[in-house]
Design a protein around this motif. Sequence first.
Motif, PDB file in Angstrom:
ATOM      1  N   PRO A  46      10.873   0.706  -6.392  1.00 14.05           N
ATOM      2  CA  PRO A  46      12.098   0.342  -5.675  1.00 14.05           C
ATOM      3  C   PRO A  46      13.276   1.286  -5.847  1.00 14.05           C
ATOM      4  N   GLN A  47      13.370   2.008  -6.929  1.00 14.46           N
ATOM      5  CA  GLN A  47      14.545   2.863  -7.126  1.00 14.46           C
ATOM      6  C   GLN A  47      14.342   4.186  -6.389  1.00 14.46           C
ATOM      7  N   ARG A  48      14.513   4.131  -5.090  1.00 11.95           N
ATOM      8  CA  ARG A  48      14.214   5.281  -4.243  1.00 11.95           C
ATOM      9  C   ARG A  48      15.489   6.024  -3.848  1.00 11.95           C
ATOM     10  N   PHE A  49      15.338   7.334  -3.652  1.00 10.40           N
ATOM     11  CA  PHE A  49      16.455   8.173  -3.241  1.00 10.40           C
ATOM     12  C   PHE A  49      15.964   9.129  -2.163  1.00 10.40           C
ATOM     13  N   ASP A  50      16.842   9.558  -1.300  1.00  4.60           N
ATOM     14  CA  ASP A  50      16.460  10.567  -0.317  1.00  4.60           C
ATOM     15  C   ASP A  50      16.026  11.838  -1.030  1.00  4.60           C
ATOM     16  N   GLY A  74       5.987   9.357   7.599  1.00  4.49           N
ATOM     17  CA  GLY A  74       4.790   8.531   7.639  1.00  4.49           C
ATOM     18  C   GLY A  74       3.694   8.991   6.706  1.00  4.49           C
ATOM     19  N   LYS A  75       3.893  10.119   6.028  1.00  2.00           N
ATOM     20  CA  LYS A  75       2.909  10.646   5.087  1.00  2.00           C
ATOM     21  C   LYS A  75       3.413  10.501   3.653  1.00  2.00           C
ATOM     22  N   VAL A  76       2.492  10.194   2.759  1.00  2.00           N
ATOM     23  CA  VAL A  76       2.784  10.379   1.347  1.00  2.00           C
ATOM     24  C   VAL A  76       2.740  11.880   1.089  1.00  2.00           C
ATOM     25  N   VAL A 160       5.652  16.193  -7.752  1.00  2.00           N
ATOM     26  CA  VAL A 160       6.630  15.220  -7.281  1.00  2.00           C
ATOM     27  C   VAL A 160       6.026  14.397  -6.144  1.00  2.00           C
ATOM     28  N   ILE A 161       6.244  13.088  -6.169  1.00  2.00           N
ATOM     29  CA  ILE A 161       5.797  12.204  -5.098  1.00  2.00           C
ATOM     30  C   ILE A 161       6.982  11.801  -4.235  1.00  2.00           C
ATOM     31  N   VAL A 162       6.817  11.947  -2.911  1.00  2.00           N
ATOM     32  CA  VAL A 162       7.796  11.495  -1.923  1.00  2.00           C
ATOM     33  C   VAL A 162       7.086  10.515  -0.999  1.00  2.00           C
ATOM     34  N   ASP A 163       7.715   9.397  -0.700  1.00  2.38           N
ATOM     35  CA  ASP A 163       7.018   8.359   0.065  1.00  2.38           C
ATOM     36  C   ASP A 163       7.104   8.617   1.573  1.00  2.38           C
ATOM     37  N   PRO A 164       6.417   7.828   2.400  1.00  2.00           N
ATOM     38  CA  PRO A 164       6.396   8.078   3.847  1.00  2.00           C
ATOM     39  C   PRO A 164       7.741   7.959   4.545  1.00  2.00           C
ATOM     40  N   GLU A 165       8.747   7.475   3.855  1.00  2.00           N
ATOM     41  CA  GLU A 165      10.085   7.406   4.439  1.00  2.00           C
ATOM     42  C   GLU A 165      10.999   8.501   3.885  1.00  2.00           C
ATOM     43  N   LYS A 167      11.537   9.290   0.722  1.00  2.00           N
ATOM     44  CA  LYS A 167      12.255   8.895  -0.486  1.00  2.00           C
ATOM     45  C   LYS A 167      11.555   9.463  -1.720  1.00  2.00           C
ATOM     46  N   TYR A 168      12.363   9.991  -2.615  1.00  2.00           N
ATOM     47  CA  TYR A 168      11.889  10.538  -3.893  1.00  2.00           C
ATOM     48  C   TYR A 168      11.437   9.388  -4.794  1.00  2.00           C
ATOM     49  N   ILE A 169      10.185   9.454  -5.256  1.00  2.00           N
ATOM     50  CA  ILE A 169       9.637   8.375  -6.080  1.00  2.00           C
ATOM     51  C   ILE A 169       9.640   8.741  -7.562  1.00  2.00           C
ATOM     52  N   GLY A 170       9.174   9.943  -7.905  1.00  2.00           N
ATOM     53  CA  GLY A 170       9.126  10.339  -9.308  1.00  2.00           C
ATOM     54  C   GLY A 170       8.272  11.575  -9.486  1.00  2.00           C
ATOM     55  N   TYR A 171       8.045  11.961 -10.735  1.00  2.00           N
ATOM     56  CA  TYR A 171       7.302  13.196 -10.982  1.00  2.00           C
ATOM     57  C   TYR A 171       6.499  13.083 -12.269  1.00  2.00           C
ATOM     58  N   VAL A 172       5.527  13.966 -12.396  1.00  2.00           N
ATOM     59  CA  VAL A 172       4.849  14.239 -13.662  1.00  2.00           C
ATOM     60  C   VAL A 172       4.758  15.755 -13.808  1.00  2.00           C
TER      61      VAL A 172
END
Length: 544
Positions: A46-50, A74-76, A160-165, A167-172
């Motif tokens: 839920p803590q998403r950012f552009d 629309g893509k991960v 880094v993972i960015v969601d289909p909208e 939004k920055y999700i997080g990283y490893v």
Amino acid sequence: MRLDRGASIVFRLLILFGLVFGSAVRADEPADTQADPQPEQKGPFPQRFDAPPLEGGKGWLNTSRPLNWDDLKGKVVLLDFWTYCCINCIHVLPDLEFLEEKYANELVVIGVHSAKFENEQDTEAIRSAIQRYEIKHPVINDAEMKIWRSFGSRSWPTLVIVDPEGKYIGYVSGEGNREVLDNVIAKLVEYHREQETLNEKPLNFDLELAKVPETPVEFPGKILTDAENNWLFISDSNHNRILIGKLDGTITDIVGTGDVGLTDGDYATATFDHPQGMELVGTKLYVADTENHAIRVIDLEKKQVSTLSGNGKQASFRSPGGKLSEVALNSPWALRELNGVLYVAMAGPHQLWKHELGSSTIEVFAGSGREDIIDGPLLNAALAQPSGITTDGTSLYFVDSEGSAVRKVDLEGQKVTTLAGPRDLPRGRSLFEFGDIDKPGEEARFQHPIGLVYHNQKLYIADSYNHKIRTVDLSTGEVSTLIGTGQAGSELGETPRLSEPAGLSVANNTLYIADTNNHRILTVNLETREVRQLNLTGVSDTGK
């Protein structure tokens, strides 16, 4: 490779928990997101950012046009911050390929190439690296590290993972995160499929692989000569085979089908995975089968291939070794035998290993596992991705590619010293002290040297990213340039140019060179310095 090792370890642990259990944890929050005081509360994370824009690069590869977040809606999206010199980044590529195949319709991987070395800032150099490592996703040349900074990256590789909208999700960061990434992508796919915000139409890209020329050898890695028997051995790395022939370039045997695999058998059925260094002991040719994480043996009399050590899986960084038939290895890159012992430049864990021929074990010989250029007793010394090894019959010499240094192992004194290039600098600074300087000892500078060979009191160095062959005079310590202008090219004649040479060998006062990115073998007359391309006959251009 990490710029800030301690901080990266802490952030990695945080993100492992954050991603798995549903809250995004950000290391050095991207510049465009730090000002957002109220992150959006939506979805499984839920803590998403552009996400910051994919802007500031010096060109795109593996795609016909630049991409932005609108194109990727629309893509991960999985961003891979990498630099092609880094063995850790290379180890991540199989994980990316696995994820790309598993989520072929839902995921887009984008490589953000944020260079460590000056040579790696060049788009053409990155193009060759993409072809060599057979990368099939878009790559942006982040030469000025603008995207790197906007995402707050600290180390290579960072994922880094960015969601289909968008939004920055997080990283490893680092290796070994396939399972974590798989779990996160699966959750995002499930959620956005339910929300009808997932685009499951595959995107097609224009791959650089289609532009690789058909040549007798493709990205040859290492070369080995034997003057006594008139033998020439070439690791035809991207054709996944070993070529056996004569010193005049006549190829008499091809070992390997050309397919990727770890199959023992005769020459026509054996398989390899991007082999590199070789060593001849009697009638047995030992091969560093690098991407199989194995050492293979070619019996030249029986014309059979077997596996000496390695089970096809990458070892952990702290592996001490073990039984040949059980142990996992980690990117063996080069081999050299001395007094019945086979020494291995093990690039992955930044160590040298050894195997007493005829014994049943293989073990760490030198290097603490820390990536740095630190002299000292064998197991206390720090190495940095050793990629070439040679001997004068008494001592061992090797090149540490990531530290741009030429090193020596004093077998009698049981210690590692640095002959040329930086050493013993604080906070890992040795890893970033590179250049092109012909001066003795610590004043000399190289740029990611990959190979070397001893001949007549000199070390010949494949100074790969300087596109040169350099020499180190062991009696004076002087470093000199033999051939190469410092710029990549393919011209010969009075001012020959090379492109990331990697392998060297000497026979009959002739230096043989694997001129890797030019897909060719060169010879240098060491008396006249005349450079010629070796005409390889008896071998096709297709690798089959």
